[in-house]
Motif scaffolding. Structure first.
Motif, PDB file in Angstrom:
ATOM      1  N   ALA A  69     -18.402  -1.759   5.775  1.00  0.00           N
ATOM      2  CA  ALA A  69     -18.022  -1.531   7.171  1.00  0.00           C
ATOM      3  C   ALA A  69     -18.238  -2.792   8.003  1.00  0.00           C
ATOM      4  O   ALA A  69     -17.358  -3.205   8.769  1.00  0.00           O
ATOM      5  CB  ALA A  69     -18.825  -0.374   7.749  1.00  0.00           C
ATOM      6  N   LEU A  77      -5.507   0.234   5.968  1.00  0.00           N
ATOM      7  CA  LEU A  77      -6.348   0.465   4.795  1.00  0.00           C
ATOM      8  C   LEU A  77      -6.680   1.946   4.599  1.00  0.00           C
ATOM      9  O   LEU A  77      -7.235   2.319   3.568  1.00  0.00           O
ATOM     10  CB  LEU A  77      -7.616  -0.382   4.865  1.00  0.00           C
ATOM     11  CG  LEU A  77      -7.351  -1.890   4.688  1.00  0.00           C
ATOM     12  CD1 LEU A  77      -8.654  -2.665   4.620  1.00  0.00           C
ATOM     13  CD2 LEU A  77      -6.514  -2.188   3.450  1.00  0.00           C
ATOM     14  N   VAL A  85     -16.955   4.242   2.491  1.00  0.00           N
ATOM     15  CA  VAL A  85     -17.230   2.975   3.191  1.00  0.00           C
ATOM     16  C   VAL A  85     -18.726   2.921   3.495  1.00  0.00           C
ATOM     17  O   VAL A  85     -19.221   3.671   4.323  1.00  0.00           O
ATOM     18  CB  VAL A  85     -16.412   2.900   4.497  1.00  0.00           C
ATOM     19  CG1 VAL A  85     -16.746   1.626   5.252  1.00  0.00           C
ATOM     20  CG2 VAL A  85     -14.927   2.951   4.188  1.00  0.00           C
ATOM     21  N   VAL A  98      -5.005  14.366  -3.680  1.00  0.00           N
ATOM     22  CA  VAL A  98      -5.718  13.842  -2.514  1.00  0.00           C
ATOM     23  C   VAL A  98      -6.075  12.389  -2.791  1.00  0.00           C
ATOM     24  O   VAL A  98      -6.051  11.934  -3.938  1.00  0.00           O
ATOM     25  CB  VAL A  98      -7.003  14.642  -2.193  1.00  0.00           C
ATOM     26  CG1 VAL A  98      -6.665  16.040  -1.723  1.00  0.00           C
ATOM     27  CG2 VAL A  98      -7.938  14.665  -3.378  1.00  0.00           C
ATOM     28  N   GLY A  99      -6.391  11.655  -1.724  1.00  0.00           N
ATOM     29  CA  GLY A  99      -6.741  10.250  -1.857  1.00  0.00           C
ATOM     30  C   GLY A  99      -8.063  10.068  -2.572  1.00  0.00           C
ATOM     31  O   GLY A  99      -8.875  10.998  -2.657  1.00  0.00           O
ATOM     32  N   THR A 100      -8.277   8.863  -3.082  1.00  0.00           N
ATOM     33  CA  THR A 100      -9.528   8.581  -3.782  1.00  0.00           C
ATOM     34  C   THR A 100     -10.175   7.320  -3.220  1.00  0.00           C
ATOM     35  O   THR A 100     -10.768   6.535  -3.944  1.00  0.00           O
ATOM     36  CB  THR A 100      -9.269   8.390  -5.291  1.00  0.00           C
ATOM     37  OG1 THR A 100      -8.244   7.388  -5.434  1.00  0.00           O
ATOM     38  CG2 THR A 100      -8.823   9.667  -5.952  1.00  0.00           C
ATOM     39  N   ALA A 101     -10.004   7.106  -1.910  1.00  0.00           N
ATOM     40  CA  ALA A 101     -10.582   5.904  -1.304  1.00  0.00           C
ATOM     41  C   ALA A 101     -12.092   5.941  -1.470  1.00  0.00           C
ATOM     42  O   ALA A 101     -12.717   6.983  -1.272  1.00  0.00           O
ATOM     43  CB  ALA A 101     -10.221   5.840   0.174  1.00  0.00           C
ATOM     44  N   PHE A 161     -10.141   4.650   7.349  1.00  0.00           N
ATOM     45  CA  PHE A 161     -10.924   3.531   6.829  1.00  0.00           C
ATOM     46  C   PHE A 161     -11.740   2.905   7.955  1.00  0.00           C
ATOM     47  O   PHE A 161     -11.197   2.553   8.995  1.00  0.00           O
ATOM     48  CB  PHE A 161      -9.998   2.486   6.200  1.00  0.00           C
ATOM     49  CG  PHE A 161     -10.730   1.256   5.731  1.00  0.00           C
ATOM     50  CD1 PHE A 161     -11.409   1.262   4.529  1.00  0.00           C
ATOM     51  CD2 PHE A 161     -10.769   0.112   6.513  1.00  0.00           C
ATOM     52  CE1 PHE A 161     -12.109   0.141   4.104  1.00  0.00           C
ATOM     53  CE2 PHE A 161     -11.471  -1.015   6.104  1.00  0.00           C
ATOM     54  CZ  PHE A 161     -12.135  -0.994   4.894  1.00  0.00           C
ATOM     55  N   ASN A 162     -13.049   2.762   7.724  1.00  0.00           N
ATOM     56  CA  ASN A 162     -13.942   2.107   8.690  1.00  0.00           C
ATOM     57  C   ASN A 162     -13.828   2.731  10.081  1.00  0.00           C
ATOM     58  O   ASN A 162     -13.602   2.053  11.087  1.00  0.00           O
ATOM     59  CB  ASN A 162     -13.620   0.610   8.760  1.00  0.00           C
ATOM     60  CG  ASN A 162     -14.895  -0.217   8.948  1.00  0.00           C
ATOM     61  OD1 ASN A 162     -15.980   0.344   9.112  1.00  0.00           O
ATOM     62  ND2 ASN A 162     -14.757  -1.524   8.916  1.00  0.00           N
ATOM     63  N   LEU A 176       0.833  -1.210   0.000  1.00  0.00           N
ATOM     64  CA  LEU A 176       0.000   0.000   0.000  1.00  0.00           C
ATOM     65  C   LEU A 176       0.867   1.259   0.000  1.00  0.00           C
ATOM     66  O   LEU A 176       0.579   2.225  -0.719  1.00  0.00           O
ATOM     67  CB  LEU A 176      -0.929   0.004   1.220  1.00  0.00           C
ATOM     68  CG  LEU A 176      -2.049  -1.050   1.230  1.00  0.00           C
ATOM     69  CD1 LEU A 176      -2.739  -1.058   2.592  1.00  0.00           C
ATOM     70  CD2 LEU A 176      -3.065  -0.781   0.127  1.00  0.00           C
ATOM     71  N   ASN A 187      -6.557  10.769   3.025  1.00  0.00           N
ATOM     72  CA  ASN A 187      -7.708   9.874   2.979  1.00  0.00           C
ATOM     73  C   ASN A 187      -8.437   9.942   4.313  1.00  0.00           C
ATOM     74  O   ASN A 187      -7.811  10.202   5.334  1.00  0.00           O
ATOM     75  CB  ASN A 187      -7.221   8.424   2.799  1.00  0.00           C
ATOM     76  CG  ASN A 187      -7.512   7.892   1.412  1.00  0.00           C
ATOM     77  OD1 ASN A 187      -8.243   8.506   0.641  1.00  0.00           O
ATOM     78  ND2 ASN A 187      -6.931   6.756   1.100  1.00  0.00           N
ATOM     79  N   PRO A 188      -9.761   9.687   4.309  1.00  0.00           N
ATOM     80  CA  PRO A 188     -10.431   9.533   5.604  1.00  0.00           C
ATOM     81  C   PRO A 188      -9.991   8.227   6.268  1.00  0.00           C
ATOM     82  O   PRO A 188      -9.479   7.324   5.597  1.00  0.00           O
ATOM     83  CB  PRO A 188     -11.912   9.502   5.240  1.00  0.00           C
ATOM     84  CG  PRO A 188     -11.951   9.115   3.809  1.00  0.00           C
ATOM     85  CD  PRO A 188     -10.667   9.556   3.181  1.00  0.00           C
TER      86      PRO A 188
END
Lengths: 253, 549
Positions: free
Chosen positions: A84, B350, A79, A73-76, B292-293, A61, B289-290
């Motif tokens: 989740a 993550l 969720v 910026v991130g592109t995640a 994760f979960n 990663l 990034n935010p």
């Protein structure tokens, strides 16, 4: 349906893997020392698999998603509830499965370590700053632990002043020796060996030097040694400097 | 309020010592905590060098330690110097560096800023809290000038601590002072987080670090009083002749060990959770990034850890003669810690997924921590298994394991935080080549120190031995470990020089150099003035501190 059955077989295998593990038979006695090594090796595999997996994913990663230019910026993806829950319950279930597997393996080894075989030879051990004393119960007291090979040995242990601990490194066993309490361990000397016990709970400035020889010898040699000790005791029952000082405290318990 | 009140405090009106002594500003109090905890860290670090030097040779009667602590005072033998160094190293690193560094400095400086508050709920109690802590540090340092230095290890087990030639009272009063400081801090921060969040800020919009501080102080408020009572009983046993822990008077030696670890295992999470919180902040910002979960990490991870923290302490007493059934019961609860910690680690890893990761020095430390958590956490699993611990207990394996979590991961998380928020504290960046060099020396040095200790630990090297004539085969490993300690000592020295240089001469950077979305970067100056924010902060229902896209 078939998948379901496979899954259940796997779960059953996992649950049974621990308790039903077969140890080398030594006349009905399972040696806690070799059993420790077997369990340790299995747990090490478990740890390396989990650690390797996480480390590989982490390294991937970090390399794959490094920024290639300024201001990125991130592109995640967002969720959602399904993701989740999946990413909570599935890992939690896997971790728990591994925990219970480890607990089962640990418990079966623990049963071996704590189930003292019948007809074990009993030796009382007392610890003081900074020496061990071994009492064979027949009047023989010694500053070394001599035991016959092929005979399970159980040690009933206490301390006279501060907390000490019986570190039987070679046999992979330890248990504290506490003033006012009696603790026990047992071990199986399966071959002749000259080793030592060393104190493993901090007990003052002499802690590093607190140790005593431990000798596993052939039965004939043990009998000879014991006979010598008994005659020595008869001929010199008056000069037992250290033992007599420690005796009242130990017997008061 | 005018803009002039937002001049950096120490650059505006000049330095006035009374402004620092009588301050009730959470940021200055945070800085006082930082100085106090770093002082403890440096002295306790020197003790670590002394410990490594003592163990360098099998027999150290005339070894290099004499140049360091052996001749410190003619009354000390090498063994006694070693024991007192071990005592100070353990007690100071945990009670005076890690806990105050994370829940004192970081919590004080960051929590009010992150939740959009002007200060903590009780600023004067906060000032009392930091001065109690500093008094505790002074009390701990005074042990270097008294003749009868405590030598009872940071655990202080009776009966040794009752009959020891060392001065147990110093230990007890240090714990009292720092413990009282922690309880006051806990009250203050729990009230602050519950009642002083900016209007509109819901619980699911909090920074991860705020959550971990909330959790850490929940743990502190429940468990610190237990430690305080344990050491108070110890004091009464030793100086008033009561017999709580003395079996000859009907007391029980195991009672103390249970009370002590009933606090001191949760104390691990008081350190671990805020360290994780800081890492989450750095990693989310550097990956843009935010988290994760988020909810799984907060309610499953942090909440799960808090729920389980009080039910595992017997794993410190696996070979202490506790009943067999409780050793097995606590083996299961201890292993189950892997579930909440695993959820946090998965969230952390993550958070990098599809990120845009940039690497500053803070991120270097954070990445190192990701791998230190794996080593430290996984090596703890055999120690959770009662029957494996029967062999591993009291060896340098244990010592290496908890140093990976406390000495490396939690400490590096704090270093990451200092680099990350350095522009916030000073207006200048510490992200300099010297910091990168220091990072590599620190990381390499500590790995060279602690991996050999894992290896010889599994083979039986006992802890707290100043000499080891029974184990001559381990001498080479101790040599390597000692070289490692010097490498990381060079790293720490370089790091501190770098901080001092950066605070005076470092490049001046903008208000938000890392492009964070958290309130302390987006809504105030660097450093923030008294009152923190120019105008009251209000956040919307969709706002989060990780709103990068």
């Amino acid at each position: 349906m078939r998948l379901n059955r496979k899954l259940w077989t796997a779960v059953a295998a996992l649950v049974w893997a621990g308790p039903s593990f077969a140890y080398e038979d030594t006349g009905g006695i399972i040696n806690p020392t070799t059993a420790w090594t077997d369990t340790w090796n299995d747990v090490l595999v478990d740890l390396f698999v989990i650690g390797g997996l996480f480390a590989a994913v982490g390294a991937y990663l970090l390399w794959r998603y490094r920024a290639t230019g300024p201001g990125q910026v991130g592109t995640a993806p967002k969720v959602n509830l399904d993701i989740a829950l999946a990413w909570s319950l599935v890992p939690a279930a896997l971790f728990m499965a591994d925990d219970f597997f480890l607990a089962a393996r640990g418990w079966s080894l623990w049963s071996i370590q704590r189930t003292v075989p019948a007809h074990s030879m009993e030796v009382n051990v007392s610890a003081s700053q900074w020496y061990f004393e071994f009492d064979y119960g027949n009047g023989v007291k010694s500053d070394q632990l001599v035991v016959p090979v092929g005979q399970p040995i159980v040690l009933r242990m206490t301390a006279t002043d501060v907390v000490h601990s019986f570190g039987l490194i070679e046999y992979k066993l330890k248990e504290d020796m506490l003033p006012g309490r009696i603790t026990h361990i047992w071990f199986y000397p399966d071959k002749p060996l000259e080793t030592f016990v060393t104190c493993v709970e901090f007990c003052g400035d002499g802690h590093s030097q607190m140790n005593a020889p431990v000798k596993a010898v052939l039965k004939a040699d043990f009998d000879k040694w014991m006979a010598e000790q008994l005659t020595k005791k008869k001929s010199a029952s008056l000069d037992a400097p250290r033992s007599s000082a420690a005796a009242p405290a130990a017997s008061a318990l | 309020m005018t803009a002039t009140t937002h001049l950096p405090a120490h650059e505006g009106a000049g330095f006035k010592i009374s402004e620092w002594v009588f301050t009730t500003d959470h940021k200055r109090i945070g800085v006082l905590y930082l100085f106090g905890s770093m002082a403890a860290f440096i002295v306790a670090g020197l003790m670590a060098i002394a410990i490594r030097l003592t163990q360098y040779n099998v027999m150290t009667l005339d070894g290099p330690v004499n140049y360091f602590v052996g001749d410190f005072s003619k009354s000390l033998t090498v063994a006694h110097a070693y024991d007192t160094a071990l005592y100070f190293h353990g007690a100071a690193m945990i009670l005076a560096f890690l806990i105050p560094g994370l829940t004192g400095f970081a919590a004080n400086y960051l929590v009010p800023l992150m939740i959009g508050a002007r200060d903590v709920a009780f600023p004067r109690i906060n000032a009392l809290s930091v001065w109690l802590f500093l008094a505790g540090v002074i009390m701990a340092l005074l042990t270097f000038v008294i003749g009868d230095k405590p030598d009872i290890m940071w655990t202080g087990y009776p009966p040794y601590s009752i009959i020891s030639p060392g001065n147990t009272a110093f230990y007890v009063f240090t714990v009292h002072l720092i413990g009282f400081s922690s309880i006051l801090g806990a009250v203050n921060f729990l009230v602050t987080i519950i009642y002083m969040r900016a209007p509109g800020m819901g619980w699911n919009q909090l920074n991860m670090f705020v959550w971990t501080i909330f959790a850490a102080f929940c743990i502190q408020i429940v468990f610190v009083p237990v430690l305080a009572s344990a050491v108070t009983l110890l004091l009464l046993d030793r100086y008033v002749g009561m017999g709580f822990f003395d079996p000859t008077r009907g007391g029980d030696v195991l009672l103390y060990q249970n009370l002590f670890w009933f606090y001191s295992h949760p104390a691990v999470y008081v350190i671990f959770l805020p360290a994780m919180g800081l890492l989450f902040e750095v990693i989310a910002c550097q990956a843009k990034n935010p988290i994760f979960n988020y909810k799984a990490a907060v309610y499953g991870g942090i909440g799960g850890t808090v729920a389980i923290t009080g039910e595992v302490w017997v794993h410190h007493l696996y070979i202490s003669g506790m009943p067999d059934w409780i050793r097995i019961g606590m083996m299961v609860t201890t292993l189950l810690i892997s579930v909440p910690v695993g959820l946090m680690v998965i969230s952390m890893f993550l958070t990098l997924y599809k990120g845009a990761i940039t690497f500053n020095v803070a991120m270097y430390y954070a990445v190192a921590c990701m791998f230190l958590i794996l080593v430290g956490g996984l090596t703890g699993i055999p120690l959770a298994v009662t029957s494996l611990t029967v062999n591993l207990a009291r060896t340098s394996y244990v010592h290496a394991h908890f140093h990976f979590i406390m000495g490396l991961m939690a400490t590096y998380a704090l270093f990451a935080a200092i680099y990350f928020w350095f522009p916030k504290l000073t207006g200048r960046s510490a992200d300099l080549p010297i910091a990168k060099a220091a990072f590599w020396l620190n990381l390499i040095g500590t790995q060279v120190t602690f991996w050999p200790l894992f290896i010889i630990g599994v083979q039986g090297m006992p802890r707290r031995y100043y000499s080891y004539p029974l184990f001559p085969q381990f001498e080479a490993y101790h040599h390597i470990a000692t070289y490692g300690a010097f490498i990381s000592a060079a790293g720490i020295t370089l790091m501190i020089i770098g901080w001092i240089y950066a605070a005076i001469r470092g490049p001046v950077v903008g208000t938000n150099p890392w492009g964070s979305k958290s309130l302390e970067w987006t809504h105030t100056t660097s450093p923030p003035g008294p009152g923190n924010f120019l105008k009251p902060v209000v956040v919307g229902p969709d706002w989060t501190p990780y709103d990068y896209h």
